[in-house]
Design an enzyme around this catalytic site. Structure first.
Site, PDB file in Angstrom:
ATOM      1  CG  ASP A  21      45.356  43.282  43.876  1.00 19.30           C
ATOM      2  OD1 ASP A  21      46.375  43.423  43.707  1.00 19.30           O
ATOM      3  OD2 ASP A  21      44.318  43.304  44.514  1.00 19.30           O
ATOM      4  CG  HIS A  22      45.442  40.782  40.593  1.00 18.54           C
ATOM      5  ND1 HIS A  22      45.337  39.502  40.713  1.00 18.54           N
ATOM      6  CD2 HIS A  22      45.070  40.771  41.886  1.00 18.54           C
ATOM      7  CE1 HIS A  22      45.535  39.397  41.858  1.00 18.54           C
ATOM      8  NE2 HIS A  22      45.503  39.747  42.654  1.00 18.54           N
TER       9      HIS A  22
ATOM     10  CG  HIS B  97      42.499  36.166  45.081  1.00 17.61           C
ATOM     11  ND1 HIS B  97      42.857  36.042  43.498  1.00 17.61           N
ATOM     12  CD2 HIS B  97      43.363  36.919  45.560  1.00 17.61           C
ATOM     13  CE1 HIS B  97      44.358  36.767  43.634  1.00 17.61           C
ATOM     14  NE2 HIS B  97      44.334  37.518  44.440  1.00 17.61           N
ATOM     15  N   GLY B  98      39.097  35.150  48.049  1.00 15.94           N
ATOM     16  CA  GLY B  98      37.678  34.909  48.740  1.00 15.94           C
ATOM     17  C   GLY B  98      37.896  34.556  49.452  1.00 15.94           C
TER      18      GLY B  98
ATOM     19  CB  SER C  86      39.078  37.325  52.850  1.00 16.83           C
ATOM     20  OG  SER C  86      40.176  39.250  52.634  1.00 16.83           O
TER      21      SER C  86
ATOM     22  CG  ASN D 116      47.275  42.101  47.957  1.00 15.28           C
ATOM     23  OD1 ASN D 116      48.020  42.674  48.654  1.00 15.28           O
ATOM     24  ND2 ASN D 116      46.997  42.184  46.990  1.00 15.28           N
TER      25      ASN D 116
HETATM   26  P1  13P Z   1      41.005  38.741  49.551  1.00 17.66           P
HETATM   27  O1  13P Z   1      39.409  39.181  48.594  1.00 17.66           O
HETATM   28  O2  13P Z   1      40.941  36.753  49.366  1.00 17.66           O
HETATM   29  O3  13P Z   1      40.891  39.120  50.399  1.00 17.66           O
HETATM   30  O4  13P Z   1      41.969  38.426  48.724  1.00 17.66           O
HETATM   31  C1  13P Z   1      42.915  40.177  47.689  1.00 17.66           C
HETATM   32  C2  13P Z   1      43.539  40.114  47.039  1.00 17.66           C
HETATM   33  O5  13P Z   1      44.164  39.132  47.323  1.00 17.66           O
HETATM   34  C3  13P Z   1      43.214  40.891  45.902  1.00 17.66           C
HETATM   35  O6  13P Z   1      44.605  41.354  45.709  1.00 17.66           O
END
Ligand code: 13P
Length: 284
Positions: free
Chosen positions: A82-83, A180-181, A211, A230
């Protein structure tokens, strides 16, 4: 089962209007929890590792633990990077047998993003490895990747089309208003933009930053074409809180075989909830 690439999983999700959840994992316990929940729900599942997780746990350990988890499973399990931003790190993991990667070059210019992604695709496809890339920028923090408020950029549909054509990627991460977060207020998602992207792009689409996004909003994104969702932060919080509570109740405790039990249980509940949100249950 064997460890699989995400290609077949995402094509099936795209064809049948559901999404495969991708859960960020960090250690043996979080891997076991996700695989256990996926088996219980008969859901295909992606276990995702950021560069920070690979640094913390080691690519070989992660891959082997997940491989064993897949072998003991009755559902398809994929290990996904991921990323990742560095080609040499992606290459090293592919050389170890990782079958699904994300190259995140979204901080670069459009042309430089295409150039780096194309290089990764050329290498990865030689080994039948699936590649996800991102166009646009999500606000928030994922590991060391930080995009400040005001620096986010939503994905432009016409550019997305060109990006997919020129890079040859297998899936596209889109920026449509998630972060994200956690969120300070309910996120406003740009569904029209997502529909436009879906019309002009044929590869599976990925929603990062799920999330804290209300279930109904994620479901709507799935209806409009999202095939991979995700989730990271929403798993970390109950896991950490359960350990904190355990030590409040048992201040003299020191046995990881005991304090990880409530953490795994708390995390498993969320994993099950997210599988239901993605409607990937009974698809494994
Ligand atoms: P969150 O932490 O907001 O769920 O994001 C996860 C994400 O996109 C991981 O690539």
């Amino acid at each position: 089962m064997f460890l699989v690439s995400t290609r077949q999983m995402l094509i099936d999700a795209q064809k049948n209007n559901y999404a495969v959840p991708a859960f960020n994992i960090h250690n043996l316990e979080t891997i076991q929890t996700v695989i256990d929940a996926a088996n219980e729900m008969k859901s295909p599942v992606i276990l995702a590792a950021t560069p920070g997780t690979v640094k913390f746990a080691g690519s070989e350990y992660l891959k082997e633990i997940i491989r064993i988890g897949a072998k003991l499973s009755n559902v398809p399990v994929a290990f996904h990077l991921d990323h990742h931003e560095k080609f040499d790190e992606i290459k090293a993991s592919i050389d170890l047998g990782c079958k699904s990667v994300m190259i995140d070059a979204s901080k670069h210019s459009f042309n430089d993003n295409i150039k780096l992604v194309r290089e990764v695709v050329d290498y990865a496809h030689r080994y039948d490895v699936t590649v996800e890339a991102e166009l646009g920028k999500l606000v928030g923090q994922e590991d060391d990747l930080i995009v400040r408020e005001g620096a986010s950029e939503l994905t432009d549909p016409a550019m997305a089309r060109e990006f997919v054509q020129k890079t040859g990627i297998d899936s596209l991460a889109v920026a449509i208003g998630t972060a994200h977060g956690l969120y300070k207020s309910e996120p406003k998602l740009d569904y029209d933009r997502l529909s436009e992207i879906r019309k002009v792009v044929d590869v599976p689409l990925v929603l990062h930053g799920a999330s804290g996004v209300p279930k109904q909003s994620v479901k709507k994104c799935i209806e409009l074409g999202i095939c991979k969702v995700n989730i990271a932060t929403e798993l970390k919080i109950p896991y950490a809180n359960a350990i904190k509570e355990y030590f409040i109740e048992n201040p003299d405790a020191n046995d990881p075989r005991k304090y990880f039990i409530p953490a795994k249980e708390a995390m498993k509940k969320i994993v099950i909830d997210k599988i239901l949100m993605c409607q990937s249950n009974n698809r494994g």
